[in-house]
Design a protein around this motif. Sequence first.
Motif, PDB file in Angstrom:
ATOM      1  N   ALA A 360       4.411 -85.632  50.432  1.00 59.19           N
ATOM      2  CA  ALA A 360       3.243 -86.340  49.894  1.00 59.19           C
ATOM      3  C   ALA A 360       2.175 -85.340  49.441  1.00 59.19           C
ATOM      4  CB  ALA A 360       2.673 -87.297  50.934  1.00 59.19           C
ATOM      5  N   ALA A 361       1.966 -84.284  50.245  1.00 62.93           N
ATOM      6  CA  ALA A 361       0.993 -83.259  49.868  1.00 62.93           C
ATOM      7  C   ALA A 361       1.416 -82.538  48.594  1.00 62.93           C
ATOM      8  CB  ALA A 361       0.812 -82.265  51.010  1.00 62.93           C
ATOM      9  N   LEU A 362       2.717 -82.254  48.471  1.00 62.15           N
ATOM     10  CA  LEU A 362       3.212 -81.572  47.284  1.00 62.15           C
ATOM     11  C   LEU A 362       3.073 -82.458  46.045  1.00 62.15           C
ATOM     12  CD1 LEU A 362       4.633 -79.277  45.844  1.00 62.15           C
ATOM     13  CD2 LEU A 362       6.823 -80.165  46.680  1.00 62.15           C
ATOM     14  N   LYS A 363       3.397 -83.726  46.186  1.00 68.08           N
ATOM     15  CA  LYS A 363       3.268 -84.642  45.051  1.00 68.08           C
ATOM     16  C   LYS A 363       1.823 -84.739  44.598  1.00 68.08           C
ATOM     17  CE  LYS A 363       4.474 -89.332  43.574  1.00 68.08           C
ATOM     18  NZ  LYS A 363       5.070 -90.635  43.977  1.00 68.08           N
ATOM     19  N   GLU A 368      -2.622 -83.337  40.886  1.00 63.31           N
ATOM     20  CA  GLU A 368      -3.980 -82.824  40.750  1.00 63.31           C
ATOM     21  C   GLU A 368      -4.066 -81.717  39.708  1.00 63.31           C
ATOM     22  OE1 GLU A 368      -7.587 -81.039  43.552  1.00 63.31           O
ATOM     23  OE2 GLU A 368      -5.625 -81.507  44.423  1.00 63.31           O
ATOM     24  N   TYR A 369      -3.030 -80.897  39.629  1.00 62.61           N
ATOM     25  CA  TYR A 369      -3.081 -79.758  38.721  1.00 62.61           C
ATOM     26  C   TYR A 369      -2.145 -79.892  37.527  1.00 62.61           C
ATOM     27  CZ  TYR A 369      -5.945 -77.733  42.287  1.00 62.61           C
ATOM     28  OH  TYR A 369      -6.971 -77.514  43.178  1.00 62.61           O
ATOM     29  N   GLY A 370      -1.637 -81.100  37.314  1.00 64.17           N
ATOM     30  CA  GLY A 370      -0.862 -81.356  36.107  1.00 64.17           C
ATOM     31  C   GLY A 370       0.450 -80.603  36.029  1.00 64.17           C
ATOM     32  N   PRO A 441       5.690 -66.792  29.333  1.00 67.03           N
ATOM     33  CA  PRO A 441       6.013 -68.219  29.432  1.00 67.03           C
ATOM     34  C   PRO A 441       6.644 -68.713  28.146  1.00 67.03           C
ATOM     35  CG  PRO A 441       3.765 -67.778  30.186  1.00 67.03           C
ATOM     36  CD  PRO A 441       4.274 -66.521  29.535  1.00 67.03           C
ATOM     37  N   PRO A 442       7.477 -69.735  28.218  1.00 64.12           N
ATOM     38  CA  PRO A 442       8.132 -70.245  27.017  1.00 64.12           C
ATOM     39  C   PRO A 442       7.123 -70.823  26.046  1.00 64.12           C
ATOM     40  CG  PRO A 442       8.471 -71.733  28.867  1.00 64.12           C
ATOM     41  CD  PRO A 442       7.835 -70.490  29.413  1.00 64.12           C
ATOM     42  N   PRO A 443       7.461 -70.864  24.734  1.00 67.31           N
ATOM     43  CA  PRO A 443       6.547 -71.432  23.747  1.00 67.31           C
ATOM     44  C   PRO A 443       6.194 -72.864  24.098  1.00 67.31           C
ATOM     45  CG  PRO A 443       8.369 -70.299  22.670  1.00 67.31           C
ATOM     46  CD  PRO A 443       8.702 -70.347  24.123  1.00 67.31           C
ATOM     47  N   GLY A 444       4.925 -73.197  23.914  1.00 73.04           N
ATOM     48  CA  GLY A 444       4.468 -74.552  24.205  1.00 73.04           C
ATOM     49  C   GLY A 444       4.043 -74.773  25.629  1.00 73.04           C
ATOM     50  N   THR A 445       4.214 -73.765  26.512  1.00 72.70           N
ATOM     51  CA  THR A 445       3.772 -73.921  27.893  1.00 72.70           C
ATOM     52  C   THR A 445       2.256 -73.959  27.931  1.00 72.70           C
ATOM     53  OG1 THR A 445       5.696 -72.759  28.717  1.00 72.70           O
ATOM     54  CG2 THR A 445       3.800 -72.906  30.200  1.00 72.70           C
ATOM     55  N   PRO A 446       1.638 -74.977  28.590  1.00 73.31           N
ATOM     56  CA  PRO A 446       0.177 -75.045  28.617  1.00 73.31           C
ATOM     57  C   PRO A 446      -0.410 -73.863  29.358  1.00 73.31           C
ATOM     58  CG  PRO A 446       1.150 -76.632  30.133  1.00 73.31           C
ATOM     59  CD  PRO A 446       2.271 -76.058  29.316  1.00 73.31           C
ATOM     60  N   SER A 447      -1.657 -73.576  29.060  1.00 69.69           N
ATOM     61  CA  SER A 447      -2.330 -72.467  29.729  1.00 69.69           C
ATOM     62  C   SER A 447      -2.418 -72.725  31.214  1.00 69.69           C
ATOM     63  CB  SER A 447      -3.731 -72.279  29.147  1.00 69.69           C
ATOM     64  OG  SER A 447      -4.495 -73.462  29.299  1.00 69.69           O
ATOM     65  N   ARG A 448      -2.514 -71.680  31.979  1.00 70.92           N
ATOM     66  CA  ARG A 448      -2.476 -71.762  33.437  1.00 70.92           C
ATOM     67  C   ARG A 448      -3.691 -72.510  33.957  1.00 70.92           C
ATOM     68  NH1 ARG A 448      -4.057 -67.717  37.355  1.00 70.92           N
ATOM     69  NH2 ARG A 448      -2.949 -67.986  39.316  1.00 70.92           N
ATOM     70  N   LEU A 449      -3.446 -73.463  34.811  1.00 73.37           N
ATOM     71  CA  LEU A 449      -4.515 -74.252  35.411  1.00 73.37           C
ATOM     72  C   LEU A 449      -5.008 -73.577  36.675  1.00 73.37           C
ATOM     73  CD1 LEU A 449      -2.832 -77.710  34.961  1.00 73.37           C
ATOM     74  CD2 LEU A 449      -4.702 -76.781  33.606  1.00 73.37           C
ATOM     75  N   PRO A 450      -6.166 -73.978  37.193  1.00 70.11           N
ATOM     76  CA  PRO A 450      -6.668 -73.368  38.431  1.00 70.11           C
ATOM     77  C   PRO A 450      -5.682 -73.559  39.576  1.00 70.11           C
ATOM     78  CG  PRO A 450      -8.365 -74.705  37.351  1.00 70.11           C
ATOM     79  CD  PRO A 450      -7.093 -74.970  36.638  1.00 70.11           C
ATOM     80  N   GLN A 451      -5.654 -72.601  40.469  1.00 69.93           N
ATOM     81  CA  GLN A 451      -4.781 -72.697  41.638  1.00 69.93           C
ATOM     82  C   GLN A 451      -5.305 -73.764  42.583  1.00 69.93           C
ATOM     83  OE1 GLN A 451      -2.022 -71.221  42.135  1.00 69.93           O
ATOM     84  NE2 GLN A 451      -1.958 -69.516  40.708  1.00 69.93           N
ATOM     85  N   GLY A 452      -4.414 -74.183  43.490  1.00 68.11           N
ATOM     86  CA  GLY A 452      -4.802 -75.173  44.485  1.00 68.11           C
ATOM     87  C   GLY A 452      -5.950 -74.687  45.345  1.00 68.11           C
ATOM     88  N   LYS A 453      -6.648 -75.598  45.943  1.00 71.68           N
ATOM     89  CA  LYS A 453      -7.824 -75.250  46.734  1.00 71.68           C
ATOM     90  C   LYS A 453      -7.442 -74.812  48.132  1.00 71.68           C
ATOM     91  CE  LYS A 453     -10.420 -78.768  44.207  1.00 71.68           C
ATOM     92  NZ  LYS A 453     -11.112 -80.058  44.314  1.00 71.68           N
ATOM     93  N   ARG A 454      -8.189 -73.893  48.670  1.00 73.70           N
ATOM     94  CA  ARG A 454      -8.004 -73.514  50.062  1.00 73.70           C
ATOM     95  C   ARG A 454      -8.734 -74.504  50.948  1.00 73.70           C
ATOM     96  NH1 ARG A 454      -9.207 -67.039  49.652  1.00 73.70           N
ATOM     97  NH2 ARG A 454      -7.418 -66.489  48.364  1.00 73.70           N
TER      98      ARG A 454
END
Length: 455
Positions: A360-363, A368-370, A441-454
């Motif tokens: 559940a936490a992983l999902k 949250e981060y797409g 990263p492969p073409p079309g890969t979205p830019s890196r999103l923020p990492q998960g929160k501590r």
Amino acid sequence: MTAPRTVLAVIPARGGSKGLPGKNLAPVGGVPLVARAVRACLAARRVTHVAVSTDDPEIAAVASGAGAEVVARPAALAGDTATSEAALLHALDAHEARHGRPADVVLLVQCTSPFVTPGDVDGVAAQVLDHGADTALTVAPSHGFLWHETFPTGTPPRPPAPSPHTAATAPPSPHTAATAPPHQPAPPPQPPTPVPHAEGVNHDRAHRPRRQDRRPEYLETGAAYAMEAAGFRTHGHRFFGRTALVPTDPARVLEIDDPHDLARARALAPLLDPVDTPTRADVDAVVLDFDGTQTDDRVLVDSDGRELVAVHRGDGLGVAALRRAGLHLLILSTERNPVVAARARKLHVPVLHGIDRKDAALKHWCEEYGVDPQRVLYAGNDVNDLPCLALVGWPVAVADAHAAVRAAARAVTTARGGAGAVREIAAWLLGPALDTTAHPPPPGTPSRLPQGKRP
């Protein structure tokens, strides 16, 4: 110019299964059965279209994610008595409506045959396309001696068992008790139980030829069939005209109908599946269990109750390279322990620990981060990791993981937990030198999103 002939591979996968509920979504080698069949068909060179016929939304989502077209099967064709032929005819109609032309050859590929190969699929298609067969099927050669039991001619049938409603004798009436006989007559003797007689089916039991002196016979595997589409519509069944046999490896023959079959398939997958490790193009995020994955699963406790664990420096190097490569990273642990948090700080990786429902936490983290769960690599070692392994596209087990975890994994490291397994995973994605510049990263890969929160 003549248009190339269209070959439609149809994979029937209804949602209802009495013997093994959820059978078509059961993972083998870390991949749902329906997705395994889709991959085999997509990898076959002679197949032009792959369709999954299903009444189940979850199966439809997995099939679509694996690259198949989905044919929504009506309820009338999804019951226990529905035939595969009916599903094929419906899929042929749906294909023609969708693409504006009929299929020339239709294949039936069963996802309950987990070890069907692209070669099997191409083999049956080629028999119809190139060799003049009307129908074809995969078979396994056999030199076995078959037997059956028969009963002597004229043997009377066994008497039916007495009904519990008629076996008991009603109590005598007070009006007839005086004239009733003191005892009921003994029942007539029953005929002896017939003794079966064994007879050879494909051999004379008085003559035992050597294996090399016998012609092989062939067992229908149930994995793949091919039919000339117009002929199939005319005849309505899968064997008409000239039928060709396509021999396959007997070691790969297994049909999953019950939990025991599924257990055997999972045990065989590490032996029969080709080595399948991900590359950077396959993965957007790496999620790591802690105990037993980044450690050797042992804990040292001092006299004050403080816990100490040992980690591998190579794993730290691998995590740093993954971070530089722009992958999302997360440490996910059931244990709430200062050691876990301290290691995460050292690696500059976000951590969620003290988590009872890791899946559940992983999902939630993915939402949250797409991050698409099918592009997540999750590495674990014990049974509490199984729900997470079932959620992601790249379930990975360390070498010394629990047997159930290895069976559920799509890839297994050669290194043990705490002995460089994470460094090995990083090498899969980035190459042995962990060169982050050589694997963009492969073409079309979205830019890196923020990492998960501590926490």
